[in-house]
Motif scaffolding. Structure first.
Motif, PDB file in Angstrom:
ATOM      1  N   ASP A   1      45.298  44.680  31.727  1.00  0.00           N
ATOM      2  CA  ASP A   1      43.974  45.315  31.751  1.00  0.00           C
ATOM      3  C   ASP A   1      43.348  45.137  33.128  1.00  0.00           C
ATOM      4  N   LEU A   2      43.479  46.164  33.965  1.00  0.00           N
ATOM      5  CA  LEU A   2      42.852  46.133  35.281  1.00  0.00           C
ATOM      6  C   LEU A   2      41.406  46.588  35.181  1.00  0.00           C
ATOM      7  N   SER A   3      40.555  46.001  36.000  1.00  0.00           N
ATOM      8  CA  SER A   3      39.172  46.466  36.119  1.00  0.00           C
ATOM      9  C   SER A   3      38.825  46.443  37.600  1.00  0.00           C
ATOM     10  N   VAL A   4      37.905  47.317  38.002  1.00  0.00           N
ATOM     11  CA  VAL A   4      37.530  47.387  39.412  1.00  0.00           C
ATOM     12  C   VAL A   4      36.017  47.250  39.555  1.00  0.00           C
ATOM     13  N   THR A   5      35.610  46.533  40.593  1.00  0.00           N
ATOM     14  CA  THR A   5      34.201  46.469  40.978  1.00  0.00           C
ATOM     15  C   THR A   5      34.090  47.004  42.397  1.00  0.00           C
ATOM     16  N   LEU A   6      32.964  47.620  42.694  1.00  0.00           N
ATOM     17  CA  LEU A   6      32.719  48.196  44.013  1.00  0.00           C
ATOM     18  C   LEU A   6      31.343  47.763  44.484  1.00  0.00           C
ATOM     19  N   THR A   7      31.276  47.178  45.678  1.00  0.00           N
ATOM     20  CA  THR A   7      30.004  46.764  46.260  1.00  0.00           C
ATOM     21  C   THR A   7      29.912  47.303  47.683  1.00  0.00           C
ATOM     22  N   SER A   8      28.676  47.365  48.187  1.00  0.00           N
ATOM     23  CA  SER A   8      28.469  47.759  49.585  1.00  0.00           C
ATOM     24  C   SER A   8      27.679  46.668  50.289  1.00  0.00           C
ATOM     25  N   SER A   9      27.819  46.619  51.595  1.00  0.00           N
ATOM     26  CA  SER A   9      27.129  45.580  52.367  1.00  0.00           C
ATOM     27  C   SER A   9      25.622  45.812  52.408  1.00  0.00           C
ATOM     28  N   VAL A  10      25.196  47.063  52.228  1.00  0.00           N
ATOM     29  CA  VAL A  10      23.768  47.403  52.214  1.00  0.00           C
ATOM     30  C   VAL A  10      23.533  48.538  51.224  1.00  0.00           C
ATOM     31  N   ALA A  11      22.298  48.672  50.778  1.00  0.00           N
ATOM     32  CA  ALA A  11      21.932  49.784  49.889  1.00  0.00           C
ATOM     33  C   ALA A  11      21.355  50.947  50.682  1.00  0.00           C
ATOM     34  N   GLN A  12      20.909  50.660  51.913  1.00  0.00           N
ATOM     35  CA  GLN A  12      20.353  51.698  52.773  1.00  0.00           C
ATOM     36  C   GLN A  12      20.773  51.399  54.207  1.00  0.00           C
ATOM     37  N   VAL A  13      21.101  52.465  54.961  1.00  0.00           N
ATOM     38  CA  VAL A  13      21.607  52.295  56.312  1.00  0.00           C
ATOM     39  C   VAL A  13      21.122  53.444  57.195  1.00  0.00           C
TER      40      VAL A  13
ATOM     41  N   SER B   1      40.058  44.759  42.482  1.00  0.00           N
ATOM     42  CA  SER B   1      40.786  45.020  41.241  1.00  0.00           C
ATOM     43  C   SER B   1      41.209  43.681  40.663  1.00  0.00           C
ATOM     44  N   THR B   2      40.824  43.421  39.398  1.00  0.00           N
ATOM     45  CA  THR B   2      41.160  42.164  38.730  1.00  0.00           C
ATOM     46  C   THR B   2      42.043  42.447  37.525  1.00  0.00           C
ATOM     47  N   ASN B   3      43.109  41.662  37.387  1.00  0.00           N
ATOM     48  CA  ASN B   3      44.017  41.801  36.249  1.00  0.00           C
ATOM     49  C   ASN B   3      43.551  40.884  35.120  1.00  0.00           C
ATOM     50  N   GLY B   4      43.089  41.483  34.023  1.00  0.00           N
ATOM     51  CA  GLY B   4      42.665  40.735  32.852  1.00  0.00           C
ATOM     52  C   GLY B   4      43.812  40.353  31.936  1.00  0.00           C
ATOM     53  N   GLY B   5      45.050  40.738  32.307  1.00  0.00           N
ATOM     54  CA  GLY B   5      46.232  40.355  31.525  1.00  0.00           C
ATOM     55  C   GLY B   5      46.396  41.164  30.263  1.00  0.00           C
ATOM     56  N   PRO B   6      47.215  40.747  29.368  1.00  0.00           N
ATOM     57  CA  PRO B   6      47.903  39.459  29.325  1.00  0.00           C
ATOM     58  C   PRO B   6      49.160  39.394  30.196  1.00  0.00           C
ATOM     59  N   SER B   7      49.660  40.529  30.699  1.00  0.00           N
ATOM     60  CA  SER B   7      50.882  40.547  31.503  1.00  0.00           C
ATOM     61  C   SER B   7      50.559  40.670  32.985  1.00  0.00           C
ATOM     62  N   ASP B   8      51.563  40.400  33.814  1.00  0.00           N
ATOM     63  CA  ASP B   8      51.441  40.692  35.234  1.00  0.00           C
ATOM     64  C   ASP B   8      51.265  42.197  35.398  1.00  0.00           C
ATOM     65  N   ALA B   9      50.452  42.601  36.357  1.00  0.00           N
ATOM     66  CA  ALA B   9      50.312  44.020  36.705  1.00  0.00           C
ATOM     67  C   ALA B   9      51.247  44.273  37.878  1.00  0.00           C
TER      68      ALA B   9
ATOM     69  N   SER C   1      38.857  53.157  42.495  1.00  0.00           N
ATOM     70  CA  SER C   1      39.661  53.132  41.271  1.00  0.00           C
ATOM     71  C   SER C   1      40.852  52.203  41.479  1.00  0.00           C
ATOM     72  N   THR C   2      41.463  51.808  40.369  1.00  0.00           N
ATOM     73  CA  THR C   2      42.638  50.955  40.418  1.00  0.00           C
ATOM     74  C   THR C   2      43.656  51.417  39.386  1.00  0.00           C
ATOM     75  N   THR C   3      44.929  51.278  39.733  1.00  0.00           N
ATOM     76  CA  THR C   3      46.026  51.619  38.835  1.00  0.00           C
ATOM     77  C   THR C   3      47.156  50.610  39.027  1.00  0.00           C
ATOM     78  N   SER C   4      48.120  50.680  38.127  1.00  0.00           N
ATOM     79  CA  SER C   4      49.285  49.805  38.194  1.00  0.00           C
ATOM     80  C   SER C   4      50.445  50.500  37.503  1.00  0.00           C
ATOM     81  N   ALA C   5      51.657  50.055  37.813  1.00  0.00           N
ATOM     82  CA  ALA C   5      52.839  50.561  37.118  1.00  0.00           C
ATOM     83  C   ALA C   5      52.906  50.027  35.687  1.00  0.00           C
ATOM     84  N   THR C   6      52.141  48.978  35.381  1.00  0.00           N
ATOM     85  CA  THR C   6      52.090  48.396  34.044  1.00  0.00           C
ATOM     86  C   THR C   6      51.024  49.131  33.229  1.00  0.00           C
ATOM     87  N   THR C   7      51.329  49.434  31.988  1.00  0.00           N
ATOM     88  CA  THR C   7      50.389  50.144  31.117  1.00  0.00           C
ATOM     89  C   THR C   7      49.089  49.358  30.980  1.00  0.00           C
ATOM     90  N   ASP C   8      47.977  50.074  31.112  1.00  0.00           N
ATOM     91  CA  ASP C   8      46.641  49.478  31.002  1.00  0.00           C
ATOM     92  C   ASP C   8      46.026  49.898  29.673  1.00  0.00           C
TER      93      ASP C   8
END
Length: 169
Positions: A46-58, A70-78, A147-154
């Motif tokens: 189970d991959l999940s992705v977070t996205l942040t920016s250094s500023v909200a206005q520039v 991208s963080t792997n929530g498991g249970p298997s290796d991604a 976005s994030t993807t893997s060869a392992t089924t999510d």
């Protein structure tokens, strides 16, 4: 028998088990004293992705850093995790960092997608980070996507994308 399959066991790997019985007394039919079974491993990450920016206005033409994790929530290796940061037409690519990954990028000064792939396994609980520096020469609210993807089924695909907006000007 219940077995715990290691996170690193690949999808489709066959697990074989054989049970054998014996007795102290004579057995008239020893041909039925064992049985075997094979089970195929079903790997899921189970991959999940977070996205942040250094500023909200520039200000116009001032660099902004975007970080996609991208963080792997498991249970298997991604296997072969990819992270993509897509710049909308108002943002221009400047540089990126993705330690250990192979990446494709637009030319410096162009818009587009930055795609980085880490070959091999990403263990449960581990993460992959892509940082992108870009700038905009147009005023307004400008979006960036990841976005994030893997060869392992999510099994949970609805947490594989993120978006944010930065106010330019």
């Amino acid at each position: 028998i219940t077995v715990l399959v290691g996170a690193s066991v690949l999808d489709g790997t066959a697990i074989n088990a054989t049970a054998t019985v014996s007795a102290g007394s004579p057995d008239p039919n020893s041909a039925n004293n064992s049985a075997s079974t094979t089970t195929a491993v079903i790997a899921r990450a189970d991959l999940s992705v977070t996205l942040t920016s250094s500023v909200a206005q520039v200000l116009i033409n001032v660099p902004v850093s975007f970080t996609a994790i991208s963080t792997n929530g498991g249970p298997s290796d991604a296997q072969n995790v990819s992270v993509t940061v897509t710049l909308t037409p108002d943002f221009r690519y400047s540089s990126h960092t993705a330690t250990g990954a192979t990446c494709t990028t637009p030319q410096i000064g162009n818009t587009g997608a930055i795609v980085c792939t880490w070959s091999g396994a990403t263990a449960p609980g581990a993460s992959r980070t892509l940082s992108v520096v870009a700038y905009s020469n147009n005023e307004g609210n400008t979006a960036v996507n990841a976005s994030t993807t893997s060869a392992t089924t999510d099994p949970v695909a609805n947490n594989n994308a993120a978006a944010l907006s930065v106010v330019v000007g």
